[in-house]
Design a protein around this motif. Sequence first.
Motif, PDB file in Angstrom:
ATOM      1  N   MET A   1       0.356  -1.287  -0.390  1.00  0.00           N
ATOM      2  CA  MET A   1       0.116   0.289   0.409  1.00  0.00           C
ATOM      3  C   MET A   1       0.818   0.930  -0.063  1.00  0.00           C
ATOM      4  N   LEU A   2       1.846   1.096   1.116  1.00  0.00           N
ATOM      5  CA  LEU A   2       3.136   2.372   0.669  1.00  0.00           C
ATOM      6  C   LEU A   2       3.185   1.987  -0.441  1.00  0.00           C
ATOM      7  N   ARG A   3       4.116   1.570  -1.041  1.00  0.00           N
ATOM      8  CA  ARG A   3       4.597   1.462  -2.762  1.00  0.00           C
ATOM      9  C   ARG A   3       3.673   2.452  -3.239  1.00  0.00           C
ATOM     10  N   GLU A   4       2.017   1.562  -3.566  1.00  0.00           N
ATOM     11  CA  GLU A   4       1.380   2.055  -4.076  1.00  0.00           C
ATOM     12  C   GLU A   4       1.037   3.843  -3.988  1.00  0.00           C
ATOM     13  N   LEU A   5       1.352   3.971  -2.711  1.00  0.00           N
ATOM     14  CA  LEU A   5       0.688   5.577  -2.390  1.00  0.00           C
ATOM     15  C   LEU A   5       2.356   6.507  -3.020  1.00  0.00           C
ATOM     16  N   ASN A   6       3.614   5.868  -2.565  1.00  0.00           N
ATOM     17  CA  ASN A   6       4.465   6.554  -2.996  1.00  0.00           C
ATOM     18  C   ASN A   6       4.554   6.629  -4.831  1.00  0.00           C
ATOM     19  N   ARG A   7       4.369   6.084  -5.226  1.00  0.00           N
ATOM     20  CA  ARG A   7       3.838   5.692  -6.652  1.00  0.00           C
ATOM     21  C   ARG A   7       3.144   6.891  -7.483  1.00  0.00           C
ATOM     22  N   ASN A   8       2.290   6.442  -7.156  1.00  0.00           N
ATOM     23  CA  ASN A   8       0.966   7.496  -6.995  1.00  0.00           C
ATOM     24  C   ASN A   8       0.960   9.019  -6.894  1.00  0.00           C
ATOM     25  N   ILE A   9       2.290   9.306  -5.608  1.00  0.00           N
ATOM     26  CA  ILE A   9       2.663  10.865  -6.103  1.00  0.00           C
ATOM     27  C   ILE A   9       3.196  11.277  -6.742  1.00  0.00           C
ATOM     28  N   TRP A  10       4.583  10.148  -7.219  1.00  0.00           N
ATOM     29  CA  TRP A  10       5.190  10.255  -8.487  1.00  0.00           C
ATOM     30  C   TRP A  10       4.546  10.534  -9.393  1.00  0.00           C
ATOM     31  N   SER A  11       3.741  10.220  -9.581  1.00  0.00           N
ATOM     32  CA  SER A  11       2.820  10.677 -10.802  1.00  0.00           C
ATOM     33  C   SER A  11       2.267  11.684 -11.232  1.00  0.00           C
ATOM     34  N   LEU A  12       2.058  12.406 -10.361  1.00  0.00           N
ATOM     35  CA  LEU A  12       1.014  13.796 -10.300  1.00  0.00           C
ATOM     36  C   LEU A  12       2.606  14.788 -10.794  1.00  0.00           C
ATOM     37  N   ASP A  13       2.278  15.761 -11.467  1.00  0.00           N
ATOM     38  CA  ASP A  13       2.497  17.044 -12.618  1.00  0.00           C
ATOM     39  C   ASP A  13       2.981  18.118 -11.096  1.00  0.00           C
ATOM     40  N   TYR A  14       3.551  17.514 -10.177  1.00  0.00           N
ATOM     41  CA  TYR A  14       3.960  18.794  -9.040  1.00  0.00           C
ATOM     42  C   TYR A  14       5.619  18.760  -8.580  1.00  0.00           C
ATOM     43  N   GLN A  15       6.352  19.273  -8.234  1.00  0.00           N
ATOM     44  CA  GLN A  15       7.585  19.199  -7.446  1.00  0.00           C
ATOM     45  C   GLN A  15       7.394  18.200  -6.179  1.00  0.00           C
ATOM     46  N   VAL A  16       7.768  16.653  -6.024  1.00  0.00           N
ATOM     47  CA  VAL A  16       7.648  16.162  -4.688  1.00  0.00           C
ATOM     48  C   VAL A  16       8.594  16.737  -3.798  1.00  0.00           C
ATOM     49  N   ASN A  17       9.533  17.180  -4.362  1.00  0.00           N
ATOM     50  CA  ASN A  17      10.130  17.618  -2.802  1.00  0.00           C
ATOM     51  C   ASN A  17      10.271  18.804  -2.810  1.00  0.00           C
ATOM     52  N   TYR A  18       8.838  19.795  -2.930  1.00  0.00           N
ATOM     53  CA  TYR A  18       8.305  20.800  -2.749  1.00  0.00           C
ATOM     54  C   TYR A  18       7.135  21.369  -2.230  1.00  0.00           C
ATOM     55  N   GLU A  19       6.685  20.370  -3.349  1.00  0.00           N
ATOM     56  CA  GLU A  19       4.942  20.480  -2.518  1.00  0.00           C
ATOM     57  C   GLU A  19       4.202  18.858  -2.413  1.00  0.00           C
ATOM     58  N   MET A  20       4.819  18.440  -2.130  1.00  0.00           N
ATOM     59  CA  MET A  20       4.044  17.516  -1.770  1.00  0.00           C
ATOM     60  C   MET A  20       4.204  16.566  -0.231  1.00  0.00           C
ATOM     61  N   LEU A  21       4.846  17.540   0.779  1.00  0.00           N
ATOM     62  CA  LEU A  21       6.207  17.170   1.712  1.00  0.00           C
ATOM     63  C   LEU A  21       4.903  17.161   2.273  1.00  0.00           C
ATOM     64  N   SER A  22       4.866  15.123   2.981  1.00  0.00           N
ATOM     65  CA  SER A  22       3.157  15.022   4.061  1.00  0.00           C
ATOM     66  C   SER A  22       4.404  13.684   4.837  1.00  0.00           C
ATOM     67  N   THR A  23       3.786  14.010   6.275  1.00  0.00           N
ATOM     68  CA  THR A  23       3.787  11.910   6.413  1.00  0.00           C
ATOM     69  C   THR A  23       2.971  11.341   6.554  1.00  0.00           C
ATOM     70  N   VAL A  24       3.220  10.158   7.037  1.00  0.00           N
ATOM     71  CA  VAL A  24       1.587   9.614   7.164  1.00  0.00           C
ATOM     72  C   VAL A  24       2.001   8.631   7.911  1.00  0.00           C
ATOM     73  N   ILE A  25       1.334   8.386   8.698  1.00  0.00           N
ATOM     74  CA  ILE A  25       1.066   7.133   9.977  1.00  0.00           C
ATOM     75  C   ILE A  25      -0.743   6.238   9.500  1.00  0.00           C
ATOM     76  N   PHE A  26      -0.407   5.264   9.384  1.00  0.00           N
ATOM     77  CA  PHE A  26      -1.641   4.913   9.347  1.00  0.00           C
ATOM     78  C   PHE A  26      -1.821   3.341   9.950  1.00  0.00           C
ATOM     79  N   THR A  27      -3.324   2.874  10.223  1.00  0.00           N
ATOM     80  CA  THR A  27      -3.442   1.867  10.650  1.00  0.00           C
ATOM     81  C   THR A  27      -4.696   0.894   9.999  1.00  0.00           C
ATOM     82  N   LEU A  28      -4.144   0.222   9.606  1.00  0.00           N
ATOM     83  CA  LEU A  28      -4.794  -1.063   8.784  1.00  0.00           C
ATOM     84  C   LEU A  28      -5.456  -2.444   9.451  1.00  0.00           C
TER      85      LEU A  28
END
Length: 262
Positions: free
Chosen positions: A80-107
Amino acid sequence: MIEYKIDTLITKGRLHNLHCEDDYLVYENDKLILAAVFDGCSSGIDSHFASTMHKYKMRNICNNLDEITSIYSDTIIQDMLRELNRNIWSLDYQVNYEMLSTVIFTLIDKNNRKCHICVAGDGCYEFKRQDSNNFHSIHDANGNAVWYLSTVKPSEFNGYFHDYCNVEVFNIEDDDCICISTDGLESFVSAFGASKNDDARKIFFDTEKCDQKYQKMPLQRLYNVVVKGKCSDTGNEVMLNGDDFTMIKIKCYETEKQSDVS
């Protein structure tokens, strides 16, 4: 059969003038519960948007989970985290500046009564069973240099996951409780600036140790009581969070006990 009572809280920190840079997601179907909190990096650009975009992408992953992995897979968290990483990188944004967020989740796997907790970044979590607590506060000693999922190239994800992500798995029993939060939990101070981290942890994470009237309060109402200085368990002292603070609490009950705690 185990039932799950989910409570949420999201608040803007006093040091953030315009936006709350946190966000959260609760997703549930007949097989699973996914609860996640996201904390946008203040040094990034439009951090509130970054955490919200992570939320939407995680929701899409949940909607299409059967196409990505299996709820019964031993690698479901990594998948799931790999897919989230892939999805974020597929966006047309500067990933090092415009997509910075931590992720904590429980499944939570409802059928097998199994709880996974994953921390990709900094934040707090606790798995509680009766008098046995498992509180963790995760921080990066390197100033978040390598903690943001969006900064990791998909080709380097496996190394990132194994080196920097904290993952725990628990079997769920009656009366267990799961708490996850952004690191705003540890930003509470008194009106005079003294740290109130211990009091914040007690009243929000370990509420069952407090007066019964607070145990029955929804998190949002409890927060309002605390910041107004009207909580006897924190000495009726005003407590304010400097950073944005978002948390999710999941209480687990056998079906026949649910009516006693609702």
